[in-house]
Motif scaffolding. Sequence first.
Motif, PDB file in Angstrom:
ATOM      1  N   GLU A 116      10.311  -1.366  -6.466  1.00  0.00           N
ATOM      2  CA  GLU A 116       9.207  -0.508  -5.996  1.00  0.00           C
ATOM      3  C   GLU A 116       9.116   0.774  -6.812  1.00  0.00           C
ATOM      4  O   GLU A 116       8.030   1.280  -7.077  1.00  0.00           O
ATOM      5  CB  GLU A 116       9.408  -0.146  -4.521  1.00  0.00           C
ATOM      6  CG  GLU A 116       9.149  -1.325  -3.628  1.00  0.00           C
ATOM      7  CD  GLU A 116       8.479  -0.914  -2.335  1.00  0.00           C
ATOM      8  OE1 GLU A 116       7.442  -0.218  -2.383  1.00  0.00           O
ATOM      9  OE2 GLU A 116       9.006  -1.288  -1.282  1.00  0.00           O
ATOM     10  N   TYR A 140      11.635   6.838   0.831  1.00  0.00           N
ATOM     11  CA  TYR A 140      10.615   5.898   1.299  1.00  0.00           C
ATOM     12  C   TYR A 140      10.861   4.497   0.734  1.00  0.00           C
ATOM     13  O   TYR A 140      10.811   3.499   1.475  1.00  0.00           O
ATOM     14  CB  TYR A 140       9.217   6.412   0.889  1.00  0.00           C
ATOM     15  CG  TYR A 140       8.135   5.404   1.168  1.00  0.00           C
ATOM     16  CD1 TYR A 140       7.649   5.214   2.462  1.00  0.00           C
ATOM     17  CD2 TYR A 140       7.623   4.602   0.154  1.00  0.00           C
ATOM     18  CE1 TYR A 140       6.682   4.258   2.719  1.00  0.00           C
ATOM     19  CE2 TYR A 140       6.661   3.648   0.407  1.00  0.00           C
ATOM     20  CZ  TYR A 140       6.191   3.475   1.700  1.00  0.00           C
ATOM     21  OH  TYR A 140       5.248   2.514   1.963  1.00  0.00           O
ATOM     22  N   TYR A 197      -3.132  -1.907  10.196  1.00  0.00           N
ATOM     23  CA  TYR A 197      -4.058  -1.224   9.293  1.00  0.00           C
ATOM     24  C   TYR A 197      -5.513  -1.574   9.617  1.00  0.00           C
ATOM     25  O   TYR A 197      -5.917  -1.455  10.767  1.00  0.00           O
ATOM     26  CB  TYR A 197      -3.710  -1.561   7.828  1.00  0.00           C
ATOM     27  CG  TYR A 197      -2.236  -1.584   7.562  1.00  0.00           C
ATOM     28  CD1 TYR A 197      -1.486  -0.406   7.675  1.00  0.00           C
ATOM     29  CD2 TYR A 197      -1.554  -2.751   7.243  1.00  0.00           C
ATOM     30  CE1 TYR A 197      -0.123  -0.406   7.452  1.00  0.00           C
ATOM     31  CE2 TYR A 197      -0.187  -2.759   7.015  1.00  0.00           C
ATOM     32  CZ  TYR A 197       0.510  -1.594   7.122  1.00  0.00           C
ATOM     33  OH  TYR A 197       1.854  -1.595   6.913  1.00  0.00           O
ATOM     34  N   CYS A 225      11.803   0.984   2.889  1.00  0.00           N
ATOM     35  CA  CYS A 225      11.058  -0.278   2.779  1.00  0.00           C
ATOM     36  C   CYS A 225      11.940  -1.428   2.279  1.00  0.00           C
ATOM     37  O   CYS A 225      11.532  -2.586   2.349  1.00  0.00           O
ATOM     38  CB  CYS A 225       9.874  -0.121   1.821  1.00  0.00           C
ATOM     39  SG  CYS A 225       8.607   1.011   2.399  1.00  0.00           S
ATOM     40  N   TYR A 261       2.695  -7.284  -6.139  1.00  0.00           N
ATOM     41  CA  TYR A 261       2.676  -5.939  -6.735  1.00  0.00           C
ATOM     42  C   TYR A 261       4.054  -5.286  -6.694  1.00  0.00           C
ATOM     43  O   TYR A 261       4.295  -4.296  -7.364  1.00  0.00           O
ATOM     44  CB  TYR A 261       1.598  -5.069  -6.062  1.00  0.00           C
ATOM     45  CG  TYR A 261       1.962  -4.545  -4.689  1.00  0.00           C
ATOM     46  CD1 TYR A 261       2.405  -3.243  -4.506  1.00  0.00           C
ATOM     47  CD2 TYR A 261       1.874  -5.374  -3.571  1.00  0.00           C
ATOM     48  CE1 TYR A 261       2.743  -2.764  -3.248  1.00  0.00           C
ATOM     49  CE2 TYR A 261       2.207  -4.897  -2.317  1.00  0.00           C
ATOM     50  CZ  TYR A 261       2.639  -3.600  -2.164  1.00  0.00           C
ATOM     51  OH  TYR A 261       2.980  -3.141  -0.923  1.00  0.00           O
ATOM     52  N   PHE A 287      -3.284  -0.206   3.952  1.00  0.00           N
ATOM     53  CA  PHE A 287      -2.022   0.506   4.204  1.00  0.00           C
ATOM     54  C   PHE A 287      -1.712   1.576   3.167  1.00  0.00           C
ATOM     55  O   PHE A 287      -1.058   2.560   3.456  1.00  0.00           O
ATOM     56  CB  PHE A 287      -0.855  -0.496   4.317  1.00  0.00           C
ATOM     57  CG  PHE A 287      -0.585  -1.306   3.075  1.00  0.00           C
ATOM     58  CD1 PHE A 287      -1.166  -2.548   2.892  1.00  0.00           C
ATOM     59  CD2 PHE A 287       0.277  -0.826   2.095  1.00  0.00           C
ATOM     60  CE1 PHE A 287      -0.911  -3.298   1.747  1.00  0.00           C
ATOM     61  CE2 PHE A 287       0.547  -1.574   0.951  1.00  0.00           C
ATOM     62  CZ  PHE A 287      -0.060  -2.815   0.770  1.00  0.00           C
ATOM     63  N   ASN A 314       2.152   4.822  -4.383  1.00  0.00           N
ATOM     64  CA  ASN A 314       3.010   5.635  -3.522  1.00  0.00           C
ATOM     65  C   ASN A 314       3.355   6.971  -4.185  1.00  0.00           C
ATOM     66  O   ASN A 314       3.432   7.997  -3.514  1.00  0.00           O
ATOM     67  CB  ASN A 314       4.247   4.846  -3.125  1.00  0.00           C
ATOM     68  CG  ASN A 314       3.900   3.728  -2.157  1.00  0.00           C
ATOM     69  OD1 ASN A 314       3.089   3.933  -1.252  1.00  0.00           O
ATOM     70  ND2 ASN A 314       4.461   2.548  -2.357  1.00  0.00           N
ATOM     71  N   GLN A 324      10.125  -4.464   4.810  1.00  0.00           N
ATOM     72  CA  GLN A 324       9.061  -3.572   4.320  1.00  0.00           C
ATOM     73  C   GLN A 324       8.540  -2.635   5.420  1.00  0.00           C
ATOM     74  O   GLN A 324       9.320  -1.960   6.058  1.00  0.00           O
ATOM     75  CB  GLN A 324       7.949  -4.408   3.668  1.00  0.00           C
ATOM     76  CG  GLN A 324       8.393  -5.025   2.343  1.00  0.00           C
ATOM     77  CD  GLN A 324       8.553  -3.980   1.261  1.00  0.00           C
ATOM     78  OE1 GLN A 324       7.785  -3.033   1.153  1.00  0.00           O
ATOM     79  NE2 GLN A 324       9.583  -4.125   0.438  1.00  0.00           N
ATOM     80  N   SER A 325       7.237  -2.650   5.672  1.00  0.00           N
ATOM     81  CA  SER A 325       6.657  -1.632   6.565  1.00  0.00           C
ATOM     82  C   SER A 325       7.040  -1.781   8.028  1.00  0.00           C
ATOM     83  O   SER A 325       6.737  -0.887   8.827  1.00  0.00           O
ATOM     84  CB  SER A 325       5.140  -1.637   6.442  1.00  0.00           C
ATOM     85  OG  SER A 325       4.772  -1.113   5.207  1.00  0.00           O
ATOM     86  N   ASN A 337       1.188   4.036   4.704  1.00  0.00           N
ATOM     87  CA  ASN A 337       2.130   4.588   3.718  1.00  0.00           C
ATOM     88  C   ASN A 337       2.134   6.113   3.728  1.00  0.00           C
ATOM     89  O   ASN A 337       3.201   6.734   3.696  1.00  0.00           O
ATOM     90  CB  ASN A 337       1.790   4.086   2.311  1.00  0.00           C
ATOM     91  CG  ASN A 337       2.119   2.616   2.136  1.00  0.00           C
ATOM     92  OD1 ASN A 337       2.288   1.890   3.123  1.00  0.00           O
ATOM     93  ND2 ASN A 337       2.203   2.167   0.895  1.00  0.00           N
ATOM     94  N   GLY A 356       4.731  -6.322   7.673  1.00  0.00           N
ATOM     95  CA  GLY A 356       5.260  -5.826   6.402  1.00  0.00           C
ATOM     96  C   GLY A 356       4.822  -6.762   5.291  1.00  0.00           C
ATOM     97  O   GLY A 356       4.583  -7.958   5.550  1.00  0.00           O
ATOM     98  N   VAL A 357       4.733  -6.245   4.059  1.00  0.00           N
ATOM     99  CA  VAL A 357       4.255  -7.094   2.960  1.00  0.00           C
ATOM    100  C   VAL A 357       5.286  -8.132   2.502  1.00  0.00           C
ATOM    101  O   VAL A 357       4.985  -8.946   1.648  1.00  0.00           O
ATOM    102  CB  VAL A 357       3.751  -6.281   1.732  1.00  0.00           C
ATOM    103  CG1 VAL A 357       2.438  -5.608   2.025  1.00  0.00           C
ATOM    104  CG2 VAL A 357       4.789  -5.317   1.223  1.00  0.00           C
TER     105      VAL A 357
HETATM  106  N1  GLN Z   1       6.820  -0.833   0.382  1.00  0.00           N
HETATM  107  C1  GLN Z   1       5.453  -1.236   0.577  1.00  0.00           C
HETATM  108  C2  GLN Z   1       4.537  -0.232  -0.093  1.00  0.00           C
HETATM  109  O1  GLN Z   1       4.828   0.921  -0.038  1.00  0.00           O
HETATM  110  C3  GLN Z   1       5.194  -1.320   2.052  1.00  0.00           C
HETATM  111  C4  GLN Z   1       3.809  -1.821   2.392  1.00  0.00           C
HETATM  112  C5  GLN Z   1       3.746  -2.727   3.584  1.00  0.00           C
HETATM  113  O2  GLN Z   1       4.706  -3.393   3.957  1.00  0.00           O
HETATM  114  N2  GLN Z   1       2.569  -2.852   4.148  1.00  0.00           N
HETATM  115  O3  GLN Z   1       3.556  -0.564  -0.681  1.00  0.00           O
END
Ligand code: GLN
Length: 305
Positions: free
Chosen positions: A158, A189, A241, A193, A27, A95, A165, A63-64, A114, A258-259
């Motif tokens: 992103e 944000y 999560y 990430c 995504y 998340f 978001n 990422q997260s 998030n 993190g994703v």
């Molecule tokens: N940047 C990703 C988002 O906002 C972070 C999500 C994650 O790492 N779980 O969707």
Amino acid sequence: MSSCQSILNNTFSRIATLPDSGAVASYIPELAKVSPDYFGVCITTIDGHVHTAGDAKTKFSIQSIAKVLSLSLVLSKLGDELWKRMDFEPSGTAFNSLVQLETENGIPRNPLINAGAIVICDILCDLFKDPKRELLDYLRMVSGIKNLEYSEAIATSERLTGYRNYALVNFIKSFGNIKNDCDQVIDLYFHLCSIEMTCEEIAYTFGFLANDGKQLNTDYIIVTPSQSKRINAIMQTCGFYDEAGEFAFKVGLPGKSGVGGGMIALLPHQYTIATWSPKLNAHGNSYRGMKFMELFTDETQDTVF
Ligand code: GLN
């Protein structure tokens, strides 16, 4: 942990020969370009030993995982005032979920989903004139990586696809819990990430949370011991999560995912462990990372439980 390297090697080989499962995050188009085959692990002990296996020196999008560091920065500045803007309870939801915000008046459940991380970014916009620069300087200081940069490619990716978001920041603003311009907050944000690090760098960076808030090697105070305890508690209950219970059950350490497929976990006063394998399970957590941590802690029995 004298046999740490051999347990690490054995566990790594076991997982590497099992079939991998899940899918690389798609995504965020920039993340979909990453090969699913990467697999790296690094364990750093607080007395200075570093053990690695596989792709531990390759940078990837954390990422997260970075949400723990933005939380550390805001907590060190605001202290308990922070909890007027968000809670510290597990959400039990995905998340990027919006559902609880409706009934909870725009107060995010915790700083690691998030919604909470976006409110943290809003607070950073209040605290600093140039929040993007100040956040980067902080991340450079905490990680010890002097030339750390945001990945503009990932932040842009992103920005172009982060519909949820955008929904979150606007929804929270409708309740009055975002004070600054939505575009500025969400841009910060996305940059948070976009940070990239190796497993080795993440394992070192998170050392302060295994060391009562003091940076490894330098003893520089990043957060107080009490704040460190609380950040670890939030990682334990909220870091994965709707899979946080399962992570506690199977691994038994505070941690964060993190994703990009990275994970960090730590045992206070002992060690930190960072893994990276890009294929994610249905909860957005790395399939092999979860498996690795489960088998590793089963073998060592070094957990908080
Ligand atoms: N940047 C990703 C988002 O906002 C972070 C999500 C994650 O790492 N779980 O969707």
